[in-house]
Design a protein around this motif. Structure first.
Motif, PDB file in Angstrom:
ATOM      1  N   ASP A   1     124.368  37.689 -21.276  1.00 52.27           N
ATOM      2  CA  ASP A   1     124.845  37.218 -19.977  1.00 52.27           C
ATOM      3  C   ASP A   1     125.841  36.077 -20.134  1.00 52.27           C
ATOM      4  O   ASP A   1     126.803  35.965 -19.365  1.00 52.27           O
ATOM      5  CB  ASP A   1     123.661  36.759 -19.122  1.00 52.27           C
ATOM      6  CG  ASP A   1     122.773  37.921 -18.693  1.00 52.27           C
ATOM      7  OD1 ASP A   1     123.285  39.058 -18.645  1.00 52.27           O
ATOM      8  OD2 ASP A   1     121.579  37.698 -18.405  1.00 52.27           O
ATOM      9  N   PHE A   2     125.616  35.226 -21.141  1.00 50.67           N
ATOM     10  CA  PHE A   2     126.537  34.109 -21.387  1.00 50.67           C
ATOM     11  C   PHE A   2     127.930  34.629 -21.739  1.00 50.67           C
ATOM     12  O   PHE A   2     128.946  34.155 -21.209  1.00 50.67           O
ATOM     13  CB  PHE A   2     126.001  33.235 -22.517  1.00 50.67           C
ATOM     14  CG  PHE A   2     126.958  32.142 -22.933  1.00 50.67           C
ATOM     15  CD1 PHE A   2     127.071  30.974 -22.193  1.00 50.67           C
ATOM     16  CD2 PHE A   2     127.768  32.301 -24.064  1.00 50.67           C
ATOM     17  CE1 PHE A   2     127.963  29.974 -22.563  1.00 50.67           C
ATOM     18  CE2 PHE A   2     128.663  31.311 -24.440  1.00 50.67           C
ATOM     19  CZ  PHE A   2     128.755  30.147 -23.692  1.00 50.67           C
TER      20      PHE A   2
ATOM     21  N   ARG B   1     129.105  37.611 -21.046  1.00 46.48           N
ATOM     22  CA  ARG B   1     129.667  38.304 -19.879  1.00 46.48           C
ATOM     23  C   ARG B   1     130.305  37.322 -18.906  1.00 46.48           C
ATOM     24  O   ARG B   1     131.375  37.584 -18.346  1.00 46.48           O
ATOM     25  CB  ARG B   1     128.575  39.110 -19.184  1.00 46.48           C
ATOM     26  CG  ARG B   1     129.125  40.028 -18.078  1.00 46.48           C
ATOM     27  CD  ARG B   1     128.010  40.789 -17.383  1.00 46.48           C
ATOM     28  NE  ARG B   1     127.196  41.522 -18.330  1.00 46.48           N
ATOM     29  CZ  ARG B   1     127.530  42.694 -18.856  1.00 46.48           C
ATOM     30  NH1 ARG B   1     128.707  43.232 -18.530  1.00 46.48           N
ATOM     31  NH2 ARG B   1     126.736  43.308 -19.701  1.00 46.48           N
ATOM     32  N   GLN B   2     129.641  36.180 -18.690  1.00 40.64           N
ATOM     33  CA  GLN B   2     130.182  35.185 -17.764  1.00 40.64           C
ATOM     34  C   GLN B   2     131.483  34.583 -18.294  1.00 40.64           C
ATOM     35  O   GLN B   2     132.418  34.323 -17.537  1.00 40.64           O
ATOM     36  CB  GLN B   2     129.149  34.078 -17.549  1.00 40.64           C
ATOM     37  CG  GLN B   2     129.580  33.054 -16.499  1.00 40.64           C
ATOM     38  CD  GLN B   2     128.488  32.031 -16.221  1.00 40.64           C
ATOM     39  OE1 GLN B   2     127.427  32.054 -16.841  1.00 40.64           O
ATOM     40  NE2 GLN B   2     128.738  31.127 -15.301  1.00 40.64           N
TER      41      GLN B   2
END
Length: 351
Positions: free
Chosen positions: A309-310, A312-313
């Protein structure tokens, strides 16, 4: 490797007969034709600073030079610039009646022999090839390296030694790892003695091994390892990751999978990293291209890999190294992704 690029061939002619021959060659390949002010017409470029200056400038920047005229003129003008066959451009000389096409410089690595044969076919002329391996109808180590897109430690002395053995009637073996055999079968291997098993060697004076592997068993004869560039590395990293860390981790990942570092063909990452100093320095140090892919392109293949998720952000895609490697090797990834100190490295093999 200075193979001829079709968009960097320079042709020089000094006489009306030479210019007429140049017109015959124009349709055969993309070429920039140079001539004197007196002969200048549309489709030709006039010499800047005179013939000698223009020819020397072309020698520095072009991949191939075709000179229509006397061999002696070309030799006298270019002699101060000649370095070696691994870096000089191909130089072809053609007499203005188009009877002989002479491969003058860089016959193998520069591609002059192949270009001379091609132009001779276009003109119906005789190709003049003087390279020892060619006139003896044998393969050559440097040509094999070109055909396989391969590298070798100490290539220059190896080419000299192996090619000399071949033309001197010595017995030079040729072994290839199984995964590369189909590619080798399409290459010119005349004069080499096929070796199927490294543990059972025939009597040899030298042995060339085509492999991407880091180590080979001792052979008991002089061994020359020719390493095709088939390994790719997708890399993700935090901003300003030091070059030294990237190099250390990539070398570790290559050796963990028993790859010779010379087998590396390219490194890749996301477009966001195109100006990342460490990655650019890494590509420069290892003499490989640095390829970048858009987040959209990487997203098409991220489902094959664990996502973050990191990441992706920050990057717009959940994984960088895996999808980048996937795109460079058409899905033929090798092993698990290395994850350490904010760096991810995924290897793949392309054939």
């Amino acid at each position: 490797m200075n193979t001829v690029k079709p968009d960097s061939v320079a042709l020089f002619c000094l006489t009306p007969g030479g210019k007429a021959l140049a017109e015959r060659l124009k349709p055969a390949l993309p070429v920039t034709c140079f001539t004197s002010e007196a002969l200048h017409t549309p489709g030709f470029v006039a010499f800047e600073g005179g013939f000698a200056h223009a020819l020397r400038e072309a020698f520095r920047h072009a991949s191939a030079i075709i000179f229509i005229g006397a061999t002696g003129i070309a030799v006298r003008v270019l002699a101060p610039l000649v370095n070696d066959k691994f870096s000089d451009p191909a130089v072809i000389v053609i007499d203005e009646r188009g009877q002989h096409v002479i491969s003058l410089l860089s016959g193998h690595y520069g591609g002059a022999n192949a270009l001379a044969r091609y132009l001779a076919g276009v003109l119906g002329a005789d190709p003049v090839i003087t390279t020892a391996t060619d006139v003896n109808e044998m393969a050559a180590l440097d040509m094999l390296a070109i055909q396989l897109d391969a590298r070798m430690a100490d290539l220059r002395p190896a080419v000299k030694e192996v090619n000399h053995m071949l033309v001197s009637g010595k017995r030079v073996g040729l072994w290839c790892e199984k995964a590369l055999q189909e590619e080798l079968d399409r290459c010119d291997t005349r004069g080499f003695i096929p070796v199927a098993d490294l543990s059972v060697l025939p009597e040899l004076d030298g042995l060339v091994c085509v492999t991407t592997q880091a180590t080979l068993p001792a052979s008991g004869v002089p061994l020359y390892k020719l390493v095709p560039k088939r390994v790719v590395a997708g890399i993700g990293c935090r901003r300003n990751t030091p070059f030294e860390l990237l190099l250390t981790l990539l070398q570790r990942q290559l050796l963990a999978h028993h790859f010779d570092p010379l087998a590396l063909r390219a490194i890749g990452s996301i477009t966001l990293k195109k100006d990342e100093h460490g990655l650019n320095a890494l590509a420069q140090r290892l003499h490989v291209p640095f390829e970048v892919f858009t987040a959209e392109a990487l997203r098409q293949h991220e489902h094959h890999f664990p996502a973050s998720d990191f990441v992706r952000q920050a990057a717009g895609v959940g994984s960088v190294s895996g999808p980048a490697a996937w795109l460079m090797c058409q899905g033929h990834r090798v092993g698990e992704t290395l994850r350490e100190q904010g760096v991810t490295i995924t290897l793949g093999v392309s054939h």
